[in-house]
Design a protein around this motif. Structure first.
Motif, PDB file in Angstrom:
ATOM      1  N   GLU A  98     -53.989  61.091  -1.523  1.00 23.66           N
ATOM      2  CA  GLU A  98     -54.810  60.924  -0.325  1.00 23.66           C
ATOM      3  C   GLU A  98     -56.253  61.338  -0.600  1.00 23.66           C
ATOM      4  O   GLU A  98     -57.191  60.697  -0.126  1.00 23.66           O
ATOM      5  CB  GLU A  98     -54.236  61.754   0.818  1.00 23.66           C
ATOM      6  N   LEU A  99     -56.434  62.429  -1.362  1.00 26.96           N
ATOM      7  CA  LEU A  99     -57.782  62.883  -1.689  1.00 26.96           C
ATOM      8  C   LEU A  99     -58.508  61.862  -2.560  1.00 26.96           C
ATOM      9  O   LEU A  99     -59.701  61.621  -2.388  1.00 26.96           O
ATOM     10  CB  LEU A  99     -57.725  64.240  -2.393  1.00 26.96           C
ATOM     11  N   GLN A 100     -57.790  61.270  -3.511  1.00 26.60           N
ATOM     12  CA  GLN A 100     -58.409  60.254  -4.361  1.00 26.60           C
ATOM     13  C   GLN A 100     -58.827  59.039  -3.535  1.00 26.60           C
ATOM     14  O   GLN A 100     -59.877  58.445  -3.778  1.00 26.60           O
ATOM     15  CB  GLN A 100     -57.437  59.841  -5.469  1.00 26.60           C
ATOM     16  N   THR A 101     -58.015  58.681  -2.547  1.00 29.99           N
ATOM     17  CA  THR A 101     -58.378  57.573  -1.649  1.00 29.99           C
ATOM     18  C   THR A 101     -59.632  57.922  -0.864  1.00 29.99           C
ATOM     19  O   THR A 101     -60.531  57.082  -0.684  1.00 29.99           O
ATOM     20  CB  THR A 101     -57.220  57.275  -0.684  1.00 29.99           C
ATOM     21  N   LEU A 102     -59.723  59.183  -0.405  1.00 32.19           N
ATOM     22  CA  LEU A 102     -60.900  59.616   0.335  1.00 32.19           C
ATOM     23  C   LEU A 102     -62.134  59.639  -0.558  1.00 32.19           C
ATOM     24  O   LEU A 102     -63.235  59.270  -0.122  1.00 32.19           O
ATOM     25  CB  LEU A 102     -60.655  61.005   0.913  1.00 32.19           C
ATOM     26  N   VAL A 103     -61.979  60.046  -1.819  1.00 29.05           N
ATOM     27  CA  VAL A 103     -63.090  60.046  -2.769  1.00 29.05           C
ATOM     28  C   VAL A 103     -63.616  58.627  -2.966  1.00 29.05           C
ATOM     29  O   VAL A 103     -64.833  58.385  -2.957  1.00 29.05           O
ATOM     30  CB  VAL A 103     -62.642  60.654  -4.115  1.00 29.05           C
ATOM     31  N   ALA A 104     -62.703  57.668  -3.137  1.00 32.04           N
ATOM     32  CA  ALA A 104     -63.116  56.272  -3.317  1.00 32.04           C
ATOM     33  C   ALA A 104     -63.854  55.751  -2.088  1.00 32.04           C
ATOM     34  O   ALA A 104     -64.860  55.040  -2.199  1.00 32.04           O
ATOM     35  CB  ALA A 104     -61.890  55.409  -3.609  1.00 32.04           C
ATOM     36  N   ALA A 105     -63.376  56.133  -0.897  1.00 26.03           N
ATOM     37  CA  ALA A 105     -64.032  55.686   0.337  1.00 26.03           C
ATOM     38  C   ALA A 105     -65.408  56.328   0.485  1.00 26.03           C
ATOM     39  O   ALA A 105     -66.372  55.665   0.900  1.00 26.03           O
ATOM     40  CB  ALA A 105     -63.152  56.033   1.542  1.00 26.03           C
TER      41      ALA A 105
END
Length: 245
Positions: A98-105
Protein backbone atom coordinates in the motif's frame (compact mmCIF):
# COMPACT_ATOMS: atom_id res chain seq x y z
CA UNK A 1 4.96 12.71 50.49
CA UNK A 2 3.57 15.51 48.34
CA UNK A 3 1.26 14.54 45.49
CA UNK A 4 2.67 14.96 41.98
CA UNK A 5 1.30 17.99 40.13
CA UNK A 6 -0.78 17.39 37.03
CA UNK A 7 0.20 18.65 33.58
CA UNK A 8 -0.84 22.28 32.97
CA UNK A 9 -2.71 21.24 29.79
CA UNK A 10 -6.36 21.46 30.86
CA UNK A 11 -7.45 18.05 29.56
CA UNK A 12 -4.30 16.07 30.40
CA UNK A 13 -4.31 14.10 33.69
CA UNK A 14 -0.67 12.97 33.57
CA UNK A 15 1.92 14.11 36.17
CA UNK A 16 4.31 16.96 35.38
CA UNK A 17 7.61 16.00 33.79
CA UNK A 18 10.61 16.08 36.12
CA UNK A 19 13.54 18.46 35.70
CA UNK A 20 11.65 21.11 33.72
CA UNK A 21 9.87 24.34 34.56
CA UNK A 22 7.39 23.97 31.70
CA UNK A 23 4.63 22.43 33.81
CA UNK A 24 4.03 19.76 31.14
CA UNK A 25 3.91 15.97 31.28
CA UNK A 26 6.32 13.90 29.16
CA UNK A 27 3.80 13.45 26.33
CA UNK A 28 2.82 17.14 26.09
CA UNK A 29 6.43 18.30 26.47
CA UNK A 30 7.57 15.98 23.66
CA UNK A 31 4.78 17.20 21.35
CA UNK A 32 5.66 20.84 22.07
CA UNK A 33 9.39 20.33 21.49
CA UNK A 34 8.74 18.57 18.17
CA UNK A 35 6.51 21.45 17.02
CA UNK A 36 8.87 24.34 17.69
CA UNK A 37 7.60 25.16 21.18
CA UNK A 38 3.94 25.44 20.17
CA UNK A 39 1.42 25.44 23.02
CA UNK A 40 0.20 21.85 23.65
CA UNK A 41 -3.30 23.29 24.16
CA UNK A 42 -3.36 23.97 20.40
CA UNK A 43 -6.71 22.91 18.87
CA UNK A 44 -4.92 21.25 15.94
CA UNK A 45 -3.26 18.76 18.28
CA UNK A 46 -4.86 15.35 18.57
CA UNK A 47 -5.57 14.67 22.23
CA UNK A 48 -4.15 11.56 23.86
CA UNK A 49 -6.81 9.50 25.53
CA UNK A 50 -6.74 9.37 29.35
CA UNK A 51 -6.93 5.90 30.95
CA UNK A 52 -10.36 4.71 32.16
CA UNK A 53 -11.19 5.89 35.68
CA UNK A 54 -11.85 2.32 36.88
CA UNK A 55 -8.79 0.86 35.14
CA UNK A 56 -10.87 -1.57 33.05
CA UNK A 57 -11.04 -2.18 29.32
CA UNK A 58 -13.72 0.01 27.68
CA UNK A 59 -14.65 -2.43 24.87
CA UNK A 60 -18.31 -3.51 24.91
CA UNK A 61 -19.23 -6.70 23.05
CA UNK A 62 -22.74 -8.21 22.89
CA UNK A 63 -23.94 -5.66 25.42
CA UNK A 64 -21.34 -6.53 28.06
CA UNK A 65 -18.23 -4.57 28.90
CA UNK A 66 -14.88 -6.39 29.01
CA UNK A 67 -13.69 -7.04 32.59
CA UNK A 68 -9.95 -7.26 31.82
CA UNK A 69 -7.57 -4.54 33.09
CA UNK A 70 -6.80 -1.58 30.82
CA UNK A 71 -3.52 -1.61 28.86
CA UNK A 72 -3.63 1.22 26.32
CA UNK A 73 -6.06 3.24 24.17
CA UNK A 74 -8.84 2.27 26.60
CA UNK A 75 -8.39 -1.43 25.80
CA UNK A 76 -7.10 -4.55 27.53
CA UNK A 77 -4.16 -6.53 26.17
CA UNK A 78 -6.28 -8.83 23.98
CA UNK A 79 -8.42 -6.05 22.44
CA UNK A 80 -5.41 -3.76 22.00
CA UNK A 81 -3.52 -6.48 20.08
CA UNK A 82 -6.61 -7.26 17.99
CA UNK A 83 -6.94 -3.60 16.96
CA UNK A 84 -3.20 -3.30 16.36
CA UNK A 85 -3.34 -6.22 13.90
CA UNK A 86 -6.69 -5.64 12.23
CA UNK A 87 -7.94 -2.16 13.07
CA UNK A 88 -6.64 1.38 12.65
CA UNK A 89 -4.58 1.70 15.83
CA UNK A 90 -1.19 2.39 14.23
CA UNK A 91 -0.99 4.28 10.95
CA UNK A 92 2.42 2.87 10.11
CA UNK A 93 1.00 -0.66 10.24
CA UNK A 94 -0.14 -0.25 6.61
CA UNK A 95 1.40 -2.89 4.34
CA UNK A 96 4.46 -2.09 2.26
CA UNK A 97 2.48 -2.74 -0.93
CA UNK A 98 0.00 0.00 0.00
CA UNK A 99 2.87 2.38 0.81
CA UNK A 100 4.53 1.66 -2.53
CA UNK A 101 1.23 2.43 -4.27
CA UNK A 102 1.03 5.71 -2.35
CA UNK A 103 4.64 6.55 -3.29
CA UNK A 104 3.85 6.00 -6.98
CA UNK A 105 0.75 8.21 -6.71
CA UNK A 106 2.66 10.97 -4.87
CA UNK A 107 5.34 10.92 -7.59
CA UNK A 108 2.68 11.66 -10.22
CA UNK A 109 0.70 14.13 -8.11
CA UNK A 110 0.14 17.53 -9.73
CA UNK A 111 -1.94 19.27 -7.05
CA UNK A 112 -0.77 21.83 -4.51
CA UNK A 113 -1.90 20.07 -1.33
CA UNK A 114 0.25 17.80 0.82
CA UNK A 115 0.12 14.05 0.20
CA UNK A 116 0.41 12.51 3.68
CA UNK A 117 1.86 9.05 4.23
CA UNK A 118 1.13 7.16 7.48
CA UNK A 119 3.73 7.94 10.14
CA UNK A 120 4.05 7.53 13.90
CA UNK A 121 6.46 9.95 15.66
CA UNK A 122 8.94 9.75 12.76
CA UNK A 123 9.10 10.34 9.03
CA UNK A 124 7.49 7.52 6.99
CA UNK A 125 9.72 4.87 5.44
CA UNK A 126 9.05 2.33 2.71
CA UNK A 127 10.75 -0.75 1.27
CA UNK A 128 11.85 0.48 -2.15
CA UNK A 129 14.11 -1.28 -4.68
CA UNK A 130 15.43 -3.72 -2.09
CA UNK A 131 16.13 -1.32 0.75
CA UNK A 132 14.26 0.65 3.38
CA UNK A 133 14.38 4.39 2.60
CA UNK A 134 12.44 7.51 3.63
CA UNK A 135 9.20 7.66 1.66
CA UNK A 136 10.02 11.17 0.38
CA UNK A 137 13.32 9.88 -1.02
CA UNK A 138 11.51 7.02 -2.78
CA UNK A 139 9.05 9.54 -4.29
CA UNK A 140 11.91 11.67 -5.59
CA UNK A 141 13.60 8.70 -7.26
CA UNK A 142 10.27 7.48 -8.65
CA UNK A 143 9.43 10.92 -10.11
CA UNK A 144 12.82 12.01 -11.45
CA UNK A 145 14.78 8.78 -11.90
CA UNK A 146 17.61 10.52 -10.02
CA UNK A 147 19.25 9.05 -6.91
CA UNK A 148 19.91 11.95 -4.49
CA UNK A 149 23.09 10.29 -3.20
CA UNK A 150 24.50 12.28 -0.26
CA UNK A 151 21.99 15.08 -0.73
CA UNK A 152 18.83 15.25 1.37
CA UNK A 153 15.23 15.41 0.16
CA UNK A 154 13.69 18.51 1.76
CA UNK A 155 10.18 19.97 1.94
CA UNK A 156 9.02 23.42 0.86
CA UNK A 157 5.85 22.93 2.94
CA UNK A 158 7.77 22.11 6.16
CA UNK A 159 5.41 19.15 6.70
CA UNK A 160 7.95 16.34 6.47
CA UNK A 161 7.42 15.41 10.12
CA UNK A 162 3.69 15.06 9.41
CA UNK A 163 4.39 12.66 6.52
CA UNK A 164 4.12 14.82 3.40
CA UNK A 165 5.58 13.09 0.32
CA UNK A 166 4.06 15.19 -2.50
CA UNK A 167 6.58 15.56 -5.32
CA UNK A 168 5.41 19.17 -5.73
CA UNK A 169 6.78 19.93 -2.24
CA UNK A 170 10.14 18.17 -2.50
CA UNK A 171 13.57 19.52 -3.46
CA UNK A 172 17.20 18.53 -2.91
CA UNK A 173 19.55 20.22 -0.46
CA UNK A 174 22.44 19.64 1.91
CA UNK A 175 22.51 19.33 5.70
CA UNK A 176 22.97 23.09 6.16
CA UNK A 177 19.85 23.79 4.07
CA UNK A 178 17.95 21.20 6.12
CA UNK A 179 18.95 22.93 9.37
CA UNK A 180 17.92 26.29 7.89
CA UNK A 181 14.53 24.81 6.98
CA UNK A 182 14.13 23.54 10.54
CA UNK A 183 14.80 27.04 11.86
CA UNK A 184 12.38 28.63 9.39
CA UNK A 185 9.66 26.14 10.37
CA UNK A 186 10.48 26.67 14.08
CA UNK A 187 10.69 22.91 14.67
CA UNK A 188 13.70 23.09 16.97
CA UNK A 189 13.14 22.98 20.72
CA UNK A 190 13.77 26.38 22.22
CA UNK A 191 13.35 28.21 25.51
CA UNK A 192 11.57 26.25 28.21
CA UNK A 193 10.79 23.41 25.77
CA UNK A 194 14.50 22.61 25.65
CA UNK A 195 15.22 19.98 28.28
CA UNK A 196 18.57 21.63 29.10
CA UNK A 197 17.09 25.08 29.77
CA UNK A 198 18.34 26.62 33.03
CA UNK A 199 16.01 29.62 32.92
CA UNK A 200 12.39 30.48 32.17
CA UNK A 201 11.05 33.34 30.04
CA UNK A 202 10.14 35.56 33.06
CA UNK A 203 13.66 35.10 34.47
CA UNK A 204 15.21 35.96 31.09
CA UNK A 205 13.15 39.16 30.92
CA UNK A 206 14.13 40.06 34.49
CA UNK A 207 17.82 39.38 33.80
CA UNK A 208 17.83 41.59 30.70
CA UNK A 209 15.95 44.36 32.51
CA UNK A 210 18.45 44.37 35.40
CA UNK A 211 21.41 44.36 33.01
CA UNK A 212 19.92 47.28 31.05
CA UNK A 213 19.94 49.46 34.20
CA UNK A 214 23.74 49.33 34.25
CA UNK A 215 23.77 48.53 37.99
CA UNK A 216 24.25 44.80 37.57
CA UNK A 217 27.37 43.15 36.16
CA UNK A 218 27.19 39.82 34.40
CA UNK A 219 28.99 38.20 37.33
CA UNK A 220 26.44 39.60 39.81
CA UNK A 221 23.58 38.42 37.62
CA UNK A 222 25.13 34.96 37.45
CA UNK A 223 25.15 34.77 41.26
CA UNK A 224 21.59 36.11 41.50
CA UNK A 225 20.13 33.60 39.04
CA UNK A 226 22.46 30.72 39.99
CA UNK A 227 23.84 30.23 36.47
CA UNK A 228 27.25 30.61 34.88
CA UNK A 229 28.55 33.99 33.70
CA UNK A 230 28.71 32.55 30.20
CA UNK A 231 24.98 31.81 30.32
CA UNK A 232 24.30 35.39 31.40
CA UNK A 233 26.44 36.75 28.56
CA UNK A 234 24.56 34.62 26.00
CA UNK A 235 21.19 35.83 27.35
CA UNK A 236 21.91 39.58 27.63
CA UNK A 237 23.59 39.70 24.21
CA UNK A 238 20.59 37.81 22.76
CA UNK A 239 22.68 34.96 21.40
CA UNK A 240 20.21 32.67 23.18
CA UNK A 241 16.51 33.13 23.99
CA UNK A 242 16.19 35.25 20.84
CA UNK A 243 12.45 34.65 20.68
CA UNK A 244 11.91 36.43 24.02
CA UNK A 245 11.37 40.14 23.39
Amino acid sequence: MSQARECRVSWCPRPVRKYTASGLCDTCWTWSSRHGGEDPESPKRRRHQPPPADGRCTVVEEGERCTEPHRAKGKCNAHWLREWKHGDLHKRRRSNGELQTLVAAAARYSGTDCVLAPCDHSRPTVRYRGETVPASRAVWIEATGEDPGDRQVLHTCHQGEEGCISIRHLYLGDHARNMADMTEAERQARGETNGNAELTEPLVCEMRALHATGDWSQRALARRFNVSQGTVHQVVTRKTWKHVK
